[in-house]
Design a protein around this motif. Structure first.
Motif, PDB file in Angstrom:
ATOM      1  N   CYS A  52       0.852  -1.194   0.000  1.00 14.19           N
ATOM      2  CA  CYS A  52       0.000   0.000   0.000  1.00 14.19           C
ATOM      3  C   CYS A  52       0.883   1.238   0.000  1.00 14.19           C
ATOM      4  CB  CYS A  52      -0.955  -0.004   1.194  1.00 14.19           C
ATOM      5  SG  CYS A  52      -0.140   0.073   2.791  1.00 14.19           S
ATOM      6  N   HIS A  53       0.293   2.361  -0.359  1.00 15.38           N
ATOM      7  CA  HIS A  53       1.017   3.625  -0.499  1.00 15.38           C
ATOM      8  C   HIS A  53       0.450   4.659   0.464  1.00 15.38           C
ATOM      9  CE1 HIS A  53       2.628   1.808  -4.147  1.00 15.38           C
ATOM     10  NE2 HIS A  53       1.386   1.489  -4.461  1.00 15.38           N
ATOM     11  N   ALA A  54       1.331   5.354   1.172  1.00 15.70           N
ATOM     12  CA  ALA A  54       0.904   6.288   2.213  1.00 15.70           C
ATOM     13  C   ALA A  54      -0.014   7.380   1.671  1.00 15.70           C
ATOM     14  CB  ALA A  54       2.126   6.919   2.884  1.00 15.70           C
ATOM     15  N   GLY A  56      -1.526   7.143  -1.441  1.00 14.85           N
ATOM     16  CA  GLY A  56      -2.271   6.603  -2.579  1.00 14.85           C
ATOM     17  C   GLY A  56      -1.401   6.476  -3.812  1.00 14.85           C
ATOM     18  N   GLN A  57      -1.982   5.915  -4.873  1.00 17.92           N
ATOM     19  CA  GLN A  57      -1.233   5.704  -6.117  1.00 17.92           C
ATOM     20  C   GLN A  57      -2.192   5.709  -7.295  1.00 17.92           C
ATOM     21  OE1 GLN A  57       0.415   1.720  -7.021  1.00 17.92           O
ATOM     22  NE2 GLN A  57       2.360   2.756  -7.397  1.00 17.92           N
ATOM     23  N   THR A  58      -1.730   6.283  -8.397  1.00 19.47           N
ATOM     24  CA  THR A  58      -2.474   6.235  -9.657  1.00 19.47           C
ATOM     25  C   THR A  58      -1.683   5.398 -10.653  1.00 19.47           C
ATOM     26  OG1 THR A  58      -3.450   8.405  -9.274  1.00 19.47           O
ATOM     27  CG2 THR A  58      -3.437   7.615 -11.539  1.00 19.47           C
ATOM     28  N   TRP A  93      -2.484  -5.287  -5.134  1.00 19.96           N
ATOM     29  CA  TRP A  93      -1.374  -5.706  -6.015  1.00 19.96           C
ATOM     30  C   TRP A  93      -1.767  -5.398  -7.448  1.00 19.96           C
ATOM     31  CZ3 TRP A  93      -2.447  -9.329  -9.781  1.00 19.96           C
ATOM     32  CH2 TRP A  93      -3.543 -10.175  -9.566  1.00 19.96           C
ATOM     33  N   HIS A  94      -0.780  -5.332  -8.337  1.00 14.07           N
ATOM     34  CA  HIS A  94      -1.050  -5.132  -9.768  1.00 14.07           C
ATOM     35  C   HIS A  94      -0.018  -5.889 -10.583  1.00 14.07           C
ATOM     36  CE1 HIS A  94       1.364  -1.282  -8.924  1.00 14.07           C
ATOM     37  NE2 HIS A  94       0.619  -1.360  -7.833  1.00 14.07           N
ATOM     38  N   GLY A  95      -0.407  -6.292 -11.788  1.00 13.90           N
ATOM     39  CA  GLY A  95       0.527  -7.038 -12.622  1.00 13.90           C
ATOM     40  C   GLY A  95      -0.067  -7.327 -13.981  1.00 13.90           C
TER      41      GLY A  95
HETATM   42 MN    MN Z   1       0.663  -0.038  -5.995  1.00 14.49          MN
END
Ligand code: MN
Length: 133
Positions: A52-54, A56-58, A93-95
């Motif tokens: 996770c990102h503190a 957020g993430q786009t 997660w992403h991939g």
């Molecule tokens: Mn991410």
């Protein structure tokens, strides 16, 4: 003006990624900017670990077919032109899809002053989790 010439790509470390993942740093802002932009390339079946990102993430998919999942949600397909936002602290997660490459831009922010790490990393995504779709 500053022109940054193409640097060698970096292989995603095995503690954070399953399969072949390579990234290029596109932008890393200097204080007070905390901008972070990476181009990330995933081989078929490759994916991040849970994280996770503190702030957020786009993600913005530029090529191929990808998968993304939040902790409490289903595995979702993402395609070129799709933009996926994960809010602060949301584990995900992403991939790439099993039989497709996938490239995305990842945009997030570095740590603020006196704050914790910009991202937190957990377990690798198991084959069962990856194939749950
Ligand atoms: Mn991410």
């Amino acid at each position: 003006m500053e022109i940054l010439t193409k640097q060698p790509s970096t292989k995603g470390p095995a503690e954070m990624f399953t399969g072949d993942v390579w990234f290029d740093v596109i932008a890393k802002g200097e204080e007070p900017s905390r901008m972070r932009v990476n181009m990330v390339r995933f081989a078929p079946g490759a994916r991040t670990a849970w994280h996770c990102h503190a702030v957020g993430q786009t993600l913005h998919v530029t090529e191929g077919i990808g998968l993304v999942q939040s902790r409490s949600g289903e595995v979702v397909v993402m395609r070129p032109g799709d933009t996926v936002y994960t809010p602060p602290g949301e584990w995900h997660w992403h991939g790439a899809a099993p039989d497709h490459f996938m490239c995305h831009l990842a945009m997030w922010e570095g740590p603020g002053e006196g704050q914790g790490p910009e991202s937190e990393w957990g377990d690798l995504v198991t084959d069962d989790q990856y194939n749950a779709r």
